[in-house]
Enzyme design. Structure first.
Site, PDB file in Angstrom:
ATOM      1  N   LYS A  76       0.839  -1.204   0.000  1.00  0.00           N
ATOM      2  CA  LYS A  76       0.000   0.000   0.000  1.00  0.00           C
ATOM      3  C   LYS A  76       0.877   1.258   0.000  1.00  0.00           C
ATOM      4  O   LYS A  76       0.611   2.209  -0.734  1.00  0.00           O
ATOM      5  CB  LYS A  76      -0.943  -0.016   1.218  1.00  0.00           C
ATOM      6  CG  LYS A  76      -2.045  -1.064   1.089  1.00  0.00           C
ATOM      7  CD  LYS A  76      -2.857  -1.274   2.365  1.00  0.00           C
ATOM      8  CE  LYS A  76      -3.850  -2.419   2.181  1.00  0.00           C
ATOM      9  NZ  LYS A  76      -4.637  -2.748   3.363  1.00  0.00           N
ATOM     10  N   GLN A  93      -4.918  -1.599   9.559  1.00  0.00           N
ATOM     11  CA  GLN A  93      -4.721  -2.914   8.956  1.00  0.00           C
ATOM     12  C   GLN A  93      -5.247  -3.982   9.912  1.00  0.00           C
ATOM     13  O   GLN A  93      -4.886  -4.018  11.083  1.00  0.00           O
ATOM     14  CB  GLN A  93      -3.229  -3.126   8.638  1.00  0.00           C
ATOM     15  CG  GLN A  93      -2.928  -4.379   7.856  1.00  0.00           C
ATOM     16  CD  GLN A  93      -3.525  -4.382   6.445  1.00  0.00           C
ATOM     17  OE1 GLN A  93      -3.669  -3.344   5.812  1.00  0.00           O
ATOM     18  NE2 GLN A  93      -3.887  -5.544   5.958  1.00  0.00           N
ATOM     19  N   ASP A 122     -11.267   2.720   3.967  1.00  0.00           N
ATOM     20  CA  ASP A 122     -11.501   1.274   3.881  1.00  0.00           C
ATOM     21  C   ASP A 122     -13.001   0.950   3.881  1.00  0.00           C
ATOM     22  O   ASP A 122     -13.400  -0.175   3.600  1.00  0.00           O
ATOM     23  CB  ASP A 122     -10.862   0.574   5.094  1.00  0.00           C
ATOM     24  CG  ASP A 122      -9.658  -0.271   4.702  1.00  0.00           C
ATOM     25  OD1 ASP A 122      -9.531  -0.611   3.510  1.00  0.00           O
ATOM     26  OD2 ASP A 122      -8.861  -0.604   5.600  1.00  0.00           O
TER      27      ASP A 122
END
Ligand code: GUN
Length: 283
Positions: A52, A96, A119
């Site tokens: 990422k 994450q 997200d």
């Protein structure tokens, strides 16, 4: 059979995002910023976060990784999130997953400002997604929709089957397909007869994390097959949840693993971060 090439499409999207960011900087002096929270030392999470970061750098997104030991307290993670919510240079916040067991993941995700939730895991954004409203949709299912669009596959009226009902993949995938008027079947670990569902699907989307789960006898002739699974076998090989070799002989379209949905997830994260940065213009 045609391959749904996520690698190729993700490169195209990255080029587009890069150009849009150059324009955003030139016209508004805005550099999109992404903050990533990485807790513990799960090797897969570290690999994903590195990918990422690299992708952000490629397109001109400023990214910062808050790396924390697995012994970190709930409060310390919460304070980091609150700090980033307030930071005007940060447009997107990503935690994450998975987080260590002693951490209340829901509480952490609910603390992220919905306007920075790139997200799409905040219940507010997920609720909006279910209602078909403008929102941040989770990157993996969003990437699947983009991939289908690129190959001019209209899901309207298709019988779709989503295997896996996680909050990150299966549920938002089903919502996006429903919003595009597919008829959606959602299967999960307690589904009695998986094959009876998968076999009638025109579009089969699988995101479970079980190599070889979907065999050729479970797939309809000419089906579109999207494999979200990424599993590393003992011999080091990366495979999905679908028996690619045999299912590909029956499918009209199929995603490879690697090179299918995986790169699309990252491309969508960049797109969502850019979308979050645009909000600065009007504020
Ligand atoms: N863990 C597994 N997949 C994902 C993802 O798409 N986003 C985040 N934040 N964590 C994950």
């Amino acid at each position: 059979m045609k391959l749904l090439d996520g690698k190729k499409l993700s490169e195209k999207i990255k080029e587009e995002v890069k150009k849009d960011i150059e324009k955003l900087q030139k016209e508004h002096g805005i550099t999109p910023g992404l903050a990533v929270v990485l807790v513990g030392d799960d090797p897969a999470s570290h690999t994903y976060v590195k990918m990422k970061e690299r992708a952000c750098k490629e397109v001109g997104i400023y990214s910062i990784v808050h790396q924390m030991p697995s012994s970190i307290s709930q409060k310390e993670i919460e304070e980091t999130i609150l700090m980033m919510n307030k930071n005007p240079n940060i447009d997107g916040i990503l935690v994450q997953l998975p987080l260590p067991k002693h951490i209340d993941t829901t509480k952490i995700l609910e603390l992220i400002a919905p306007s920075k939730d790139v997200d799409g895991f905040h219940p507010y954004n997920f609720g909006r997604l279910l209602q078909g409203l403008e929102t941040f949709a989770p990157c993996t299912p969003l990437g699947v929709m983009e991939l289908l669009k690129e190959y001019e596959i209209d899901v309207k009226g298709l019988d779709a089957c989503v295997v896996g009902a996680s909050n990150i993949v299966g549920k938002p995938m089903a919502a996006l397909l429903l919003n595009s008027f597919a008829t959606v079947d959602i299967c999960h670990i307690y589904t009695k007869d998986l094959k009876s569902h998968t076999k009638k699907a025109d579009l089969l989307v699988v995101g479970v994390g079980k190599p070889g789960l979907i065999t050729e006898d479970m797939v309809k002739d000419g089906a579109i097959v999207v494999d979200i699974g990424i599993n590393r076998l003992e011999n080091g090989k990366l495979v999905g949840d679908v028996d690619f070799e045999n299912v590909s002989k029956k499918a009209s379209y199929i995603t490879p693993v690697p090179g299918g949905v995986g790169p699309m997830t990252i491309a969508m994260l960049l797109k969502n971060t850019l979308k979050a940065a645009y909000k600065r213009i009007d504020s």
